[in-house]
Design a protein around this motif. Structure first.
Motif, PDB file in Angstrom:
ATOM      1  N   TRP A 138      29.691 -11.723  80.334  1.00  0.00           N
ATOM      2  CA  TRP A 138      30.374 -10.687  79.570  1.00  0.00           C
ATOM      3  C   TRP A 138      31.217  -9.853  80.522  1.00  0.00           C
ATOM      4  N   SER A 139      32.084  -9.050  79.950  1.00  0.00           N
ATOM      5  CA  SER A 139      32.943  -8.190  80.771  1.00  0.00           C
ATOM      6  C   SER A 139      32.923  -6.773  80.219  1.00  0.00           C
ATOM      7  N   PHE A 140      33.334  -5.852  81.064  1.00  0.00           N
ATOM      8  CA  PHE A 140      33.368  -4.441  80.703  1.00  0.00           C
ATOM      9  C   PHE A 140      34.706  -3.858  81.133  1.00  0.00           C
ATOM     10  N   VAL A 141      35.414  -3.256  80.183  1.00  0.00           N
ATOM     11  CA  VAL A 141      36.694  -2.603  80.447  1.00  0.00           C
ATOM     12  C   VAL A 141      36.491  -1.110  80.176  1.00  0.00           C
ATOM     13  N   PRO A 142      36.722  -0.258  81.186  1.00  0.00           N
ATOM     14  CA  PRO A 142      36.527   1.182  80.988  1.00  0.00           C
ATOM     15  C   PRO A 142      37.637   1.779  80.140  1.00  0.00           C
ATOM     16  N   GLU A 143      37.379   2.973  79.588  1.00  0.00           N
ATOM     17  CA  GLU A 143      38.419   3.671  78.829  1.00  0.00           C
ATOM     18  C   GLU A 143      39.624   3.954  79.709  1.00  0.00           C
ATOM     19  N   SER A 144      39.367   4.253  80.978  1.00  0.00           N
ATOM     20  CA  SER A 144      40.431   4.537  81.940  1.00  0.00           C
ATOM     21  C   SER A 144      40.128   3.774  83.225  1.00  0.00           C
ATOM     22  N   ALA A 145      41.135   3.116  83.795  1.00  0.00           N
ATOM     23  CA  ALA A 145      40.943   2.277  84.985  1.00  0.00           C
ATOM     24  C   ALA A 145      40.323   3.033  86.150  1.00  0.00           C
ATOM     25  N   ASP A 146      40.671   4.293  86.315  1.00  0.00           N
ATOM     26  CA  ASP A 146      40.148   5.053  87.454  1.00  0.00           C
ATOM     27  C   ASP A 146      38.644   5.310  87.349  1.00  0.00           C
ATOM     28  N   GLN A 147      38.064   5.105  86.163  1.00  0.00           N
ATOM     29  CA  GLN A 147      36.622   5.292  85.989  1.00  0.00           C
ATOM     30  C   GLN A 147      35.812   4.253  86.758  1.00  0.00           C
ATOM     31  N   LEU A 148      36.411   3.109  87.069  1.00  0.00           N
ATOM     32  CA  LEU A 148      35.685   2.076  87.796  1.00  0.00           C
ATOM     33  C   LEU A 148      35.483   2.429  89.269  1.00  0.00           C
ATOM     34  N   SER A 149      36.207   3.392  89.752  1.00  0.00           N
ATOM     35  CA  SER A 149      36.042   3.821  91.135  1.00  0.00           C
ATOM     36  C   SER A 149      34.610   4.283  91.362  1.00  0.00           C
ATOM     37  N   GLY A 150      33.922   3.658  92.279  1.00  0.00           N
ATOM     38  CA  GLY A 150      32.555   4.043  92.612  1.00  0.00           C
ATOM     39  C   GLY A 150      31.478   3.405  91.755  1.00  0.00           C
ATOM     40  N   VAL A 151      31.849   2.653  90.714  1.00  0.00           N
ATOM     41  CA  VAL A 151      30.834   2.087  89.821  1.00  0.00           C
ATOM     42  C   VAL A 151      29.983   1.027  90.526  1.00  0.00           C
ATOM     43  N   MET A 152      30.574   0.252  91.415  1.00  0.00           N
ATOM     44  CA  MET A 152      29.806  -0.778  92.120  1.00  0.00           C
ATOM     45  C   MET A 152      28.786  -0.135  93.062  1.00  0.00           C
ATOM     46  N   GLU A 153      29.194   0.933  93.728  1.00  0.00           N
ATOM     47  CA  GLU A 153      28.271   1.643  94.608  1.00  0.00           C
ATOM     48  C   GLU A 153      27.118   2.238  93.793  1.00  0.00           C
ATOM     49  N   ARG A 154      27.452   2.761  92.616  1.00  0.00           N
ATOM     50  CA  ARG A 154      26.418   3.325  91.744  1.00  0.00           C
ATOM     51  C   ARG A 154      25.443   2.232  91.299  1.00  0.00           C
ATOM     52  N   LEU A 155      25.963   1.063  90.917  1.00  0.00           N
ATOM     53  CA  LEU A 155      25.086  -0.041  90.536  1.00  0.00           C
ATOM     54  C   LEU A 155      24.203  -0.475  91.713  1.00  0.00           C
TER      55      LEU A 155
ATOM     56  N   PRO B  11      43.914  -5.148  82.237  1.00  0.00           N
ATOM     57  CA  PRO B  11      43.386  -3.949  82.876  1.00  0.00           C
ATOM     58  C   PRO B  11      42.248  -4.291  83.855  1.00  0.00           C
ATOM     59  N   PRO B  12      41.981  -3.411  84.815  1.00  0.00           N
ATOM     60  CA  PRO B  12      40.843  -3.610  85.712  1.00  0.00           C
ATOM     61  C   PRO B  12      39.546  -3.675  84.895  1.00  0.00           C
ATOM     62  N   LYS B  13      38.594  -4.482  85.365  1.00  0.00           N
ATOM     63  CA  LYS B  13      37.361  -4.650  84.609  1.00  0.00           C
ATOM     64  C   LYS B  13      36.232  -5.102  85.521  1.00  0.00           C
ATOM     65  N   LEU B  14      35.039  -5.128  84.937  1.00  0.00           N
ATOM     66  CA  LEU B  14      33.882  -5.737  85.575  1.00  0.00           C
ATOM     67  C   LEU B  14      33.597  -7.043  84.856  1.00  0.00           C
ATOM     68  N   SER B  15      33.332  -8.093  85.596  1.00  0.00           N
ATOM     69  CA  SER B  15      32.889  -9.364  85.017  1.00  0.00           C
ATOM     70  C   SER B  15      31.430  -9.534  85.399  1.00  0.00           C
ATOM     71  N   LEU B  16      30.593  -9.792  84.416  1.00  0.00           N
ATOM     72  CA  LEU B  16      29.160  -9.902  84.652  1.00  0.00           C
ATOM     73  C   LEU B  16      28.626 -11.242  84.168  1.00  0.00           C
ATOM     74  N   MET B  17      27.626 -11.737  84.873  1.00  0.00           N
ATOM     75  CA  MET B  17      26.925 -12.952  84.481  1.00  0.00           C
ATOM     76  C   MET B  17      25.437 -12.696  84.681  1.00  0.00           C
ATOM     77  N   VAL B  18      24.698 -12.742  83.585  1.00  0.00           N
ATOM     78  CA  VAL B  18      23.248 -12.566  83.607  1.00  0.00           C
ATOM     79  C   VAL B  18      22.646 -13.956  83.409  1.00  0.00           C
ATOM     80  N   VAL B  19      21.712 -14.344  84.293  1.00  0.00           N
ATOM     81  CA  VAL B  19      21.131 -15.683  84.248  1.00  0.00           C
ATOM     82  C   VAL B  19      19.612 -15.579  84.360  1.00  0.00           C
ATOM     83  N   SER B  20      18.917 -16.340  83.520  1.00  0.00           N
ATOM     84  CA  SER B  20      17.447 -16.329  83.522  1.00  0.00           C
ATOM     85  C   SER B  20      16.890 -17.337  84.505  1.00  0.00           C
TER      86      SER B  20
END
Length: 176
Positions: free
Chosen positions: A89-106, A153-162
């Motif tokens: 799945w992917s995640f697109v923020p309301e505003s591109a600048d919101q992704l700044s720092g999200v990886m560090e937070r995760l 737009p900038p986004k996060l791409s995620l893959m969850v695997v069991s």
């Protein structure tokens, strides 16, 4: 459209190979961990729940894609009895600048919720996307998150695997 589907299939293949080679194991070898007994539908619901928990950890407003989970084989095991679930799945923020720092937070938040970050840093693409891979040994799941900062737009791409599930006695793996 065919190129996009081919790219998606390649992404799933690469992600499954990458994620299943991580430290999420019960044995001393690199085999997939046993995730328990389940049918495909119930296991897919668990994968979506895990994705939802990760969505909450992203912590910013935006829109997640509405993709379903899929079923794949467990390498070296009977494909009629054993399977694993993947949920891209992917995640697109309301505003591109919101992704700044999200990886560090995760990177900081995932370990507080039972995840172990096993890889973090730029990937090998020409864009040097920041990527993170984490395993949850208790849940028998792994996640890969890629910050695609140069996408429009900038986004996060995620893959969850069991890990590897076994179907209940007398049942066969349902593929979707």
């Amino acid at each position: 459209m065919k190129i996009k589907l081919g790219a998606s299939a390649l992404l799933v293949s690469i992600a499954l190979t990458t994620l299943t080679g991580c430290s999420m194991t019960d044995a001393k070898d690199s085999a997939l961990p046993a995730a328990g007994t389940s049918n495909s539908e119930d296991a897919a619901a668990v994968a979506k729940k895990v994705s939802s928990e990760i969505y909450d950890l992203i912590g910013i407003k935006g829109k997640a894609s509405n993709t379903g989970a899929g079923v794949s084989e467990c390498s070296g095991k009977d494909p009629e009895k054993y399977f694993q679930i993947f949920h891209p799945w992917s995640f697109v923020p309301e505003s591109a600048d919101q992704l700044s720092g999200v990886m560090e937070r995760l990177k900081e938040e995932l370990p507080k919720h039972g995840w172990k970050v096993v890889e973090y840093g730029p990937d090998t693409s020409k864009n040097k996307n920041l990527s993170l891979t984490a395993d949850n040994d208790k849940k028998k799941y792994s996640v890969s998150v890629v910050h695609r900062a140069k996408n429009n737009p900038p986004k996060l791409s995620l893959m969850v695997v069991s890990g590897c599930y076994q179907v209940p006695e007398g049942q066969k793996v349902e593929r979707f």
